[in-house]
Design a protein around this motif. Sequence first.
Motif, PDB file in Angstrom:
ATOM      1  N   UNK A   1      45.010  32.174  48.891  1.00 24.69           N
ATOM      2  CA  UNK A   1      44.460  33.399  48.348  1.00 24.69           C
ATOM      3  C   UNK A   1      43.084  33.088  47.746  1.00 24.69           C
ATOM      4  N   UNK A   2      42.153  33.950  47.994  1.00 23.54           N
ATOM      5  CA  UNK A   2      40.791  33.751  47.493  1.00 23.54           C
ATOM      6  C   UNK A   2      40.733  33.979  45.977  1.00 23.54           C
ATOM      7  N   UNK A   3      39.770  33.306  45.336  1.00 21.90           N
ATOM      8  CA  UNK A   3      39.645  33.410  43.880  1.00 21.90           C
ATOM      9  C   UNK A   3      39.428  34.842  43.409  1.00 21.90           C
ATOM     10  N   UNK A   4      38.602  35.589  44.127  1.00 17.46           N
ATOM     11  CA  UNK A   4      38.321  36.958  43.677  1.00 17.46           C
ATOM     12  C   UNK A   4      39.585  37.812  43.679  1.00 17.46           C
ATOM     13  N   UNK A   5      40.461  37.566  44.657  1.00 21.61           N
ATOM     14  CA  UNK A   5      41.700  38.340  44.750  1.00 21.61           C
ATOM     15  C   UNK A   5      42.630  38.009  43.590  1.00 21.61           C
ATOM     16  N   UNK A 165      35.922  41.742  41.717  1.00 19.99           N
ATOM     17  CA  UNK A 165      35.067  42.397  42.696  1.00 19.99           C
ATOM     18  C   UNK A 165      33.641  41.850  42.655  1.00 19.99           C
ATOM     19  N   UNK A 166      33.186  41.426  41.470  1.00 21.25           N
ATOM     20  CA  UNK A 166      31.880  40.788  41.359  1.00 21.25           C
ATOM     21  C   UNK A 166      31.872  39.478  42.146  1.00 21.25           C
ATOM     22  N   UNK A 167      32.939  38.672  41.988  1.00 22.80           N
ATOM     23  CA  UNK A 167      33.022  37.404  42.711  1.00 22.80           C
ATOM     24  C   UNK A 167      33.139  37.628  44.222  1.00 22.80           C
ATOM     25  N   UNK A 173      28.557  32.492  43.488  1.00 22.61           N
ATOM     26  CA  UNK A 173      28.732  32.249  42.059  1.00 22.61           C
ATOM     27  C   UNK A 173      30.133  31.758  41.710  1.00 22.61           C
ATOM     28  N   UNK A 174      31.077  31.888  42.644  1.00 21.33           N
ATOM     29  CA  UNK A 174      32.459  31.456  42.402  1.00 21.33           C
ATOM     30  C   UNK A 174      32.643  29.962  42.618  1.00 21.33           C
ATOM     31  N   UNK A 175      31.685  29.336  43.225  1.00 21.83           N
ATOM     32  CA  UNK A 175      31.800  27.913  43.525  1.00 21.83           C
ATOM     33  C   UNK A 175      31.505  27.095  42.268  1.00 21.83           C
ATOM     34  N   UNK A 176      32.345  26.113  42.013  1.00 24.24           N
ATOM     35  CA  UNK A 176      32.107  25.213  40.885  1.00 24.24           C
ATOM     36  C   UNK A 176      31.345  23.998  41.381  1.00 24.24           C
ATOM     37  N   UNK A 177      30.385  23.518  40.588  1.00 20.29           N
ATOM     38  CA  UNK A 177      29.606  22.350  41.038  1.00 20.29           C
ATOM     39  C   UNK A 177      30.480  21.097  41.073  1.00 20.29           C
TER      40      UNK A 177
END
Length: 179
Positions: A1-5, A165-167, A173-177
């Motif tokens: 499942x995707x992070x935004x979901x 919904x923003x992500x 922007x959802x990716x962590x370095x």
Amino acid sequence: MKDWMKWVLLGLLSLICGIIVLGNTVLASVAVTSVTGALFLFAGAAQIAGGLKAEGMGSKLFSIGMGALAAFLGISFLFHPLEGAISLALLITILLAVSGGARIVFAWTMKQTQFFWPMLISGALSVLLAGYILANFATASAQLLGVLLGVELLFNGLGFTVLGFFLRAHPELAKTPKE
């Protein structure tokens, strides 16, 4: 499942829980008081245990005494949750009045800036809310904690849903370095 979901689902769950809580605010207030009582009891027991190991008679007595007070408060909230909810509602009302009054006073130090009116209005609204709660304390006190919890769950749900919904719209922007 995707992070935004995940964020959207968490937001929807929080919204549903907020609606349920607002459907029975007295029961929610009792639940909040019971959880608070359990936490006070646990914290009091931990403080007593820590006090038994403290060095110096003054530190030991103070720590054990404060732990016993917290544990007593926890037991009181657990065995009398409705009365505890009323006590917590009174504490919240006092905090609203005091913090609102402090913001009103603080606003006068900002008189020559653009921050004066927002600070003054914020303080005045807190004082008015405290006055409203006090004026209706007989009916509002048992429901106050439940109303605050329900509204907070609704705001959290809305915030989490918007974040999801923003992500979705900005996946970069959802990716962590990676280090």
